[in-house]
Motif scaffolding. Sequence first.
Motif, PDB file in Angstrom:
ATOM      1  N   ASP A 112      30.494   9.651  29.690  1.00  0.00           N
ATOM      2  CA  ASP A 112      31.138  10.906  29.327  1.00  0.00           C
ATOM      3  C   ASP A 112      32.575  10.936  29.841  1.00  0.00           C
ATOM      4  O   ASP A 112      32.921  10.223  30.776  1.00  0.00           O
ATOM      5  CB  ASP A 112      30.348  12.094  29.876  1.00  0.00           C
ATOM      6  CG  ASP A 112      30.548  13.359  29.054  1.00  0.00           C
ATOM      7  OD1 ASP A 112      31.317  13.354  28.073  1.00  0.00           O
ATOM      8  OD2 ASP A 112      29.919  14.376  29.400  1.00  0.00           O
ATOM      9  N   ASP A 113      33.383  11.795  29.234  1.00  0.00           N
ATOM     10  CA  ASP A 113      34.790  11.895  29.603  1.00  0.00           C
ATOM     11  C   ASP A 113      35.006  12.638  30.910  1.00  0.00           C
ATOM     12  O   ASP A 113      35.882  12.284  31.687  1.00  0.00           O
ATOM     13  CB  ASP A 113      35.609  12.543  28.483  1.00  0.00           C
ATOM     14  CG  ASP A 113      35.085  13.915  28.065  1.00  0.00           C
ATOM     15  OD1 ASP A 113      33.973  14.304  28.476  1.00  0.00           O
ATOM     16  OD2 ASP A 113      35.792  14.604  27.304  1.00  0.00           O
ATOM     17  N   ILE A 114      34.183  13.665  31.185  1.00  0.00           N
ATOM     18  CA  ILE A 114      34.414  14.476  32.380  1.00  0.00           C
ATOM     19  C   ILE A 114      33.107  15.047  32.906  1.00  0.00           C
ATOM     20  O   ILE A 114      32.222  15.416  32.131  1.00  0.00           O
ATOM     21  CB  ILE A 114      35.430  15.611  32.103  1.00  0.00           C
ATOM     22  CG1 ILE A 114      35.832  16.313  33.413  1.00  0.00           C
ATOM     23  CG2 ILE A 114      34.914  16.577  31.053  1.00  0.00           C
ATOM     24  CD1 ILE A 114      37.086  17.173  33.277  1.00  0.00           C
ATOM     25  N   LEU A 115      32.990  15.067  34.206  1.00  0.00           N
ATOM     26  CA  LEU A 115      31.918  15.793  34.875  1.00  0.00           C
ATOM     27  C   LEU A 115      32.588  16.974  35.554  1.00  0.00           C
ATOM     28  O   LEU A 115      33.358  16.806  36.486  1.00  0.00           O
ATOM     29  CB  LEU A 115      31.193  14.916  35.898  1.00  0.00           C
ATOM     30  CG  LEU A 115      30.163  15.620  36.781  1.00  0.00           C
ATOM     31  CD1 LEU A 115      29.099  16.334  35.953  1.00  0.00           C
ATOM     32  CD2 LEU A 115      29.522  14.634  37.737  1.00  0.00           C
ATOM     33  N   ASP A 116      32.305  18.157  35.009  1.00  0.00           N
ATOM     34  CA  ASP A 116      32.888  19.374  35.564  1.00  0.00           C
ATOM     35  C   ASP A 116      31.813  20.033  36.413  1.00  0.00           C
ATOM     36  O   ASP A 116      31.585  19.645  37.545  1.00  0.00           O
ATOM     37  CB  ASP A 116      33.390  20.269  34.431  1.00  0.00           C
ATOM     38  CG  ASP A 116      34.205  21.466  34.913  1.00  0.00           C
ATOM     39  OD1 ASP A 116      34.134  21.802  36.117  1.00  0.00           O
ATOM     40  OD2 ASP A 116      34.892  22.080  34.093  1.00  0.00           O
ATOM     41  N   GLU A 117      31.064  20.967  35.854  1.00  0.00           N
ATOM     42  CA  GLU A 117      29.988  21.611  36.615  1.00  0.00           C
ATOM     43  C   GLU A 117      28.650  20.910  36.421  1.00  0.00           C
ATOM     44  O   GLU A 117      27.742  21.086  37.208  1.00  0.00           O
ATOM     45  CB  GLU A 117      29.909  23.087  36.247  1.00  0.00           C
ATOM     46  CG  GLU A 117      31.169  23.831  36.683  1.00  0.00           C
ATOM     47  CD  GLU A 117      31.149  25.304  36.334  1.00  0.00           C
ATOM     48  OE1 GLU A 117      30.154  25.792  35.763  1.00  0.00           O
ATOM     49  OE2 GLU A 117      32.148  25.979  36.645  1.00  0.00           O
ATOM     50  N   GLY A 118      28.512  20.136  35.365  1.00  0.00           N
ATOM     51  CA  GLY A 118      27.339  19.297  35.192  1.00  0.00           C
ATOM     52  C   GLY A 118      26.216  19.839  34.325  1.00  0.00           C
ATOM     53  O   GLY A 118      25.185  19.185  34.183  1.00  0.00           O
ATOM     54  N   TYR A 119      26.391  20.989  33.719  1.00  0.00           N
ATOM     55  CA  TYR A 119      25.304  21.574  32.929  1.00  0.00           C
ATOM     56  C   TYR A 119      24.923  20.709  31.731  1.00  0.00           C
ATOM     57  O   TYR A 119      23.739  20.476  31.468  1.00  0.00           O
ATOM     58  CB  TYR A 119      25.669  22.992  32.473  1.00  0.00           C
ATOM     59  CG  TYR A 119      25.700  23.975  33.611  1.00  0.00           C
ATOM     60  CD1 TYR A 119      24.521  24.540  34.096  1.00  0.00           C
ATOM     61  CD2 TYR A 119      26.893  24.307  34.239  1.00  0.00           C
ATOM     62  CE1 TYR A 119      24.544  25.421  35.159  1.00  0.00           C
ATOM     63  CE2 TYR A 119      26.921  25.194  35.302  1.00  0.00           C
ATOM     64  CZ  TYR A 119      25.736  25.749  35.758  1.00  0.00           C
ATOM     65  OH  TYR A 119      25.755  26.610  36.819  1.00  0.00           O
ATOM     66  N   THR A 143      36.099  13.288  37.169  1.00  0.00           N
ATOM     67  CA  THR A 143      35.316  14.373  37.763  1.00  0.00           C
ATOM     68  C   THR A 143      36.321  15.393  38.284  1.00  0.00           C
ATOM     69  O   THR A 143      37.404  15.027  38.749  1.00  0.00           O
ATOM     70  CB  THR A 143      34.409  13.900  38.919  1.00  0.00           C
ATOM     71  OG1 THR A 143      35.211  13.304  39.936  1.00  0.00           O
ATOM     72  CG2 THR A 143      33.357  12.922  38.432  1.00  0.00           C
ATOM     73  N   LYS A 144      35.936  16.653  38.179  1.00  0.00           N
ATOM     74  CA  LYS A 144      36.812  17.711  38.677  1.00  0.00           C
ATOM     75  C   LYS A 144      36.560  17.937  40.159  1.00  0.00           C
ATOM     76  O   LYS A 144      35.428  17.880  40.631  1.00  0.00           O
ATOM     77  CB  LYS A 144      36.570  19.017  37.916  1.00  0.00           C
ATOM     78  CG  LYS A 144      37.346  19.086  36.638  1.00  0.00           C
ATOM     79  CD  LYS A 144      37.512  20.509  36.184  1.00  0.00           C
ATOM     80  CE  LYS A 144      38.315  20.546  34.908  1.00  0.00           C
ATOM     81  NZ  LYS A 144      38.334  21.894  34.345  1.00  0.00           N
ATOM     82  N   GLN A 145      37.631  18.233  40.870  1.00  0.00           N
ATOM     83  CA  GLN A 145      37.549  18.472  42.305  1.00  0.00           C
ATOM     84  C   GLN A 145      37.288  19.955  42.563  1.00  0.00           C
ATOM     85  O   GLN A 145      38.206  20.776  42.499  1.00  0.00           O
ATOM     86  CB  GLN A 145      38.856  18.058  42.977  1.00  0.00           C
ATOM     87  CG  GLN A 145      39.142  16.579  42.866  1.00  0.00           C
ATOM     88  CD  GLN A 145      40.514  16.217  43.400  1.00  0.00           C
ATOM     89  OE1 GLN A 145      41.480  16.907  43.155  1.00  0.00           O
ATOM     90  NE2 GLN A 145      40.584  15.124  44.136  1.00  0.00           N
ATOM     91  N   HIS A 146      36.028  20.267  42.787  1.00  0.00           N
ATOM     92  CA  HIS A 146      35.616  21.628  43.152  1.00  0.00           C
ATOM     93  C   HIS A 146      34.204  21.557  43.718  1.00  0.00           C
ATOM     94  O   HIS A 146      33.599  20.484  43.754  1.00  0.00           O
ATOM     95  CB  HIS A 146      35.688  22.594  41.959  1.00  0.00           C
ATOM     96  CG  HIS A 146      34.876  22.183  40.768  1.00  0.00           C
ATOM     97  ND1 HIS A 146      33.503  22.016  40.802  1.00  0.00           N
ATOM     98  CD2 HIS A 146      35.237  21.908  39.500  1.00  0.00           C
ATOM     99  CE1 HIS A 146      33.062  21.676  39.621  1.00  0.00           C
ATOM    100  NE2 HIS A 146      34.094  21.589  38.802  1.00  0.00           N
ATOM    101  N   PRO A 163      42.268  17.625  39.242  1.00  0.00           N
ATOM    102  CA  PRO A 163      42.193  18.941  39.884  1.00  0.00           C
ATOM    103  C   PRO A 163      41.372  19.919  39.054  1.00  0.00           C
ATOM    104  O   PRO A 163      41.116  19.695  37.866  1.00  0.00           O
ATOM    105  CB  PRO A 163      43.653  19.379  39.978  1.00  0.00           C
ATOM    106  CG  PRO A 163      44.375  18.574  38.962  1.00  0.00           C
ATOM    107  CD  PRO A 163      43.616  17.296  38.796  1.00  0.00           C
ATOM    108  N   ASP A 164      40.989  20.994  39.675  1.00  0.00           N
ATOM    109  CA  ASP A 164      40.185  22.031  39.030  1.00  0.00           C
ATOM    110  C   ASP A 164      41.089  22.907  38.151  1.00  0.00           C
ATOM    111  O   ASP A 164      41.378  24.049  38.479  1.00  0.00           O
ATOM    112  CB  ASP A 164      39.473  22.871  40.101  1.00  0.00           C
ATOM    113  CG  ASP A 164      38.470  23.827  39.496  1.00  0.00           C
ATOM    114  OD1 ASP A 164      38.092  23.643  38.329  1.00  0.00           O
ATOM    115  OD2 ASP A 164      38.074  24.774  40.205  1.00  0.00           O
ATOM    116  N   ARG A 165      41.534  22.306  37.068  1.00  0.00           N
ATOM    117  CA  ARG A 165      42.406  22.971  36.102  1.00  0.00           C
ATOM    118  C   ARG A 165      41.944  22.613  34.699  1.00  0.00           C
ATOM    119  O   ARG A 165      41.127  21.720  34.523  1.00  0.00           O
ATOM    120  CB  ARG A 165      43.857  22.514  36.315  1.00  0.00           C
ATOM    121  CG  ARG A 165      44.400  22.963  37.665  1.00  0.00           C
ATOM    122  CD  ARG A 165      45.711  22.334  38.028  1.00  0.00           C
ATOM    123  NE  ARG A 165      46.754  22.543  37.047  1.00  0.00           N
ATOM    124  CZ  ARG A 165      47.885  21.825  37.028  1.00  0.00           C
ATOM    125  NH1 ARG A 165      48.095  20.891  37.943  1.00  0.00           N
ATOM    126  NH2 ARG A 165      48.799  22.052  36.119  1.00  0.00           N
TER     127      ARG A 165
END
Length: 189
Positions: A112-119, A143-146, A163-165
């Motif tokens: 996947d391109d990005i792991l944000d919150e993971g849902y 991955t987002k930093q949060h 970053p978380d943006r």
Amino acid sequence: MAVQISKRPPLAQALANAELLVDKTTIDQAIAGMAAPIARDYAGEVPVYLTIMHGALPFAGQLALELGALGLDLEFDYLHATRYRGENTGGELVWKHRPATALYGRRVLLVDDILDEGYTLAAVKQWCLEQGATDIRIAALTTKQHDRCLPDICADYVGLQVPDRYVFGYGMDYYEQGRNLPGIYALKD
């Protein structure tokens, strides 16, 4: 529901209000760096390589070539599960396409391109387990930093942290636009 082309904000407007976070050279180096540990972990096997559409397409193609150069064969398939549907905030998961490849008794690499919150990735991983996959790992370009990620979901292989943006480019979209930008951008605050 798809975003109407006439109602979406122009990509040029977003780019005028964005900064380049990661250039293509850095992305290329990150993807190349991910390949060796993946090839080592799957040595002697042919994992099911599941690209999560649409966002992972550029990353998955490049990573697959790096893995092939290291001698790792892959069985390709894809899935399309989304929570965004052209919006910039997630909602209910919608399956648009499920893989045709049988997963029972197989090792699976979700790409996947990005792991944000993971849902989305958590739901896809659970579905793979329900199909009988014996091992599911995740390769994420970013991955987002949060601290909002689900506790039981993480990427096994990560290229870059962002970053978380609101980020877009290199597979990630701005209202279904800009996925083919050769860098990763973030809207300015």
